[in-house]
Scaffold this motif. Structure first.
Motif, PDB file in Angstrom:
ATOM      1  N   TYR A 220       1.343  -1.069   0.024  1.00 37.43           N
ATOM      2  CA  TYR A 220       0.255  -0.215   0.311  1.00 37.43           C
ATOM      3  C   TYR A 220       1.047   1.248  -0.530  1.00 37.43           C
TER       4      TYR A 220
ATOM      5  N   GLU B  85      -3.019   4.285  -7.792  1.00 36.30           N
ATOM      6  CA  GLU B  85      -4.088   3.629  -7.454  1.00 36.30           C
ATOM      7  C   GLU B  85      -4.343   1.828  -7.482  1.00 36.30           C
ATOM      8  N   LYS B  86      -3.913   1.285  -8.064  1.00 31.48           N
ATOM      9  CA  LYS B  86      -3.695  -0.394  -8.239  1.00 31.48           C
ATOM     10  C   LYS B  86      -2.457  -0.481  -9.037  1.00 31.48           C
TER      11      LYS B  86
END
Length: 122
Positions: free
Chosen positions: A77, A86-87
């Motif tokens: 994260y 974001e990913k």
């Protein structure tokens, strides 16, 4: 008051709510979910940004009491946040980088992770 067992959870910082994810872990131990959520939200609201996933190591006791330690967010994260993503990519490629982070960001992540138990050597 004897020790029953440890439970590891991943809960959003300052935003824990009684629900199935927490209930399945705490229900069999007889721990009051609402009380855990209240105490966790109070303990974690000033540590990290609200909604940041953090690890929790909960120790349950036979008299239905508990104590918990709030740990730092997962390294994955923190890396995604430092890279401004974001990913991760849907299909990683060894030829093309998906994102970059600076050495200073790596240092800050290591400083944050160093606060966890068993990570003093970072």
């Amino acid at each position: 008051m004897s020790f029953l067992r440890h439970v590891k959870l991943r809960v959003p910082s300052g935003a824990a709510r009684p629900g199935p994810a927490i209930g399945q872990a705490l229900g069999p131990l007889g721990i009051n979910m609402a009380e855990f959520c209240k105490q966790f939200n109070e303990a974690s609201e000033n540590l990290y940004e609200k909604g940041t996933p953090v690890g929790v190591k909960l120790s349950a006791f036979s008299d239905r009491t508990f104590k918990f330690d709030v740990r730092s967010p997962p390294t994955s994260y923190l890396i995604l946040k430092a890279a401004g993503m974001e990913k991760g990519p849907a299909q990683p490629s060894p030829e093309r980088a998906s994102g970059y982070i600076t050495p200073e960001a790596v240092y800050e992540i290591a400083k944050m992770k160093q606060k966890d138990e068993m990570r003093w050597h970072l």
